[in-house]
Design a protein around this motif. Structure first.
Motif, PDB file in Angstrom:
ATOM      1  N   ALA A  53      68.539  30.354  94.244  1.00 12.29           N
ATOM      2  CA  ALA A  53      67.420  29.919  95.103  1.00 12.29           C
ATOM      3  C   ALA A  53      67.741  30.646  96.560  1.00 12.29           C
ATOM      4  CB  ALA A  53      66.976  28.713  94.835  1.00 12.29           C
ATOM      5  N   CYS A  57      65.096  32.762  97.811  1.00  7.13           N
ATOM      6  CA  CYS A  57      64.041  32.198  98.683  1.00  7.13           C
ATOM      7  C   CYS A  57      63.060  32.942  99.635  1.00  7.13           C
ATOM      8  CB  CYS A  57      64.984  31.351  99.677  1.00  7.13           C
ATOM      9  SG  CYS A  57      63.913  29.772 100.253  1.00  7.13           S
ATOM     10  N   TRP A  62      60.129  35.347  94.485  1.00  7.44           N
ATOM     11  CA  TRP A  62      60.232  34.072  94.412  1.00  7.44           C
ATOM     12  C   TRP A  62      59.233  33.265  93.476  1.00  7.44           C
ATOM     13  CZ3 TRP A  62      63.426  30.046  95.004  1.00  7.44           C
ATOM     14  CH2 TRP A  62      63.120  28.808  95.074  1.00  7.44           C
ATOM     15  N   SER A  87      61.296  25.202  96.833  1.00  8.36           N
ATOM     16  CA  SER A  87      59.719  25.878  97.177  1.00  8.36           C
ATOM     17  C   SER A  87      59.353  25.234  98.555  1.00  8.36           C
ATOM     18  CB  SER A  87      58.786  25.549  95.994  1.00  8.36           C
ATOM     19  OG  SER A  87      58.884  26.208  94.803  1.00  8.36           O
ATOM     20  N   ARG A  90      61.419  26.727 101.351  1.00  8.22           N
ATOM     21  CA  ARG A  90      60.946  27.969 101.450  1.00  8.22           C
ATOM     22  C   ARG A  90      59.862  28.069 102.342  1.00  8.22           C
ATOM     23  NH1 ARG A  90      57.187  31.742  99.152  1.00  8.22           N
ATOM     24  NH2 ARG A  90      58.159  33.795  99.069  1.00  8.22           N
TER      25      ARG A  90
END
Length: 149
Positions: A53, A57, A62, A87, A90
């Motif tokens: 991740a 990211c 993604w 998430s 991000r």
């Protein structure tokens, strides 16, 4: 004295994750999560998800990757939560839309990660209402520094 079996398997799983091809990633996660030592297996998968991740990211792929991983860990609430938090991280980092309530409900891990990030809105929220003194202090320190981004 030999190393406990679960430590040997954990290291072996991390080695496999380091070498897995993208199309085989979800299958490997499923195999690892089938290990009888659930805590060790989840720890290995968590470490892998965090590593991947962090790399993916900001990448265009993604969303697809996160969806595939969510299906792979669907029966493991802690791993699902970590993917959701990645998430959210991000969104905060890339300055995409995000909800203040989501950030305030997030784990200490995510709040601290966001408090060290560049988003002035997230920093203001966390400086005022972050869950721990460390999170609030980190966010205040970041707010006080001029941004070079």
């Amino acid at each position: 004295m030999s190393e406990p079996d679960e430590h040997v398997r954990y290291k072996a799983y991390l080695d496999e994750f380091a070498q897995v091809a993208d199309p085989d990633e979800a299958g490997l996660i499923g195999r690892v999560l089938a290990d009888p030592d659930v805590i060790m297996a989840q720890a290995a998968v968590l470490r892998h998800l965090d590593r991947r991740a962090a790399v993916l990211c900001a990448e265009p792929g993604w969303e697809e990757w996160a969806q595939v991983m969510a299906r792979a860990v669907v029966r493991h609430p802690f791993l699902i939560r970590r993917l959701r938090e990645w998430s959210l991280f991000r969104a905060v980092t890339l300055r995409l839309p995000w909800q203040q309530d989501d950030l305030l409900a997030a784990s200490d891990w995510l709040q601290l990660k966001a408090a060290a990030g560049p988003d002035p809105d997230a920093l203001a929220v966390l400086a005022d209402r972050g869950r721990t003194k460390r999170i609030r202090s980190t966010a205040r320190t970041r707010l006080a520094k001029p941004s070079r981004e």
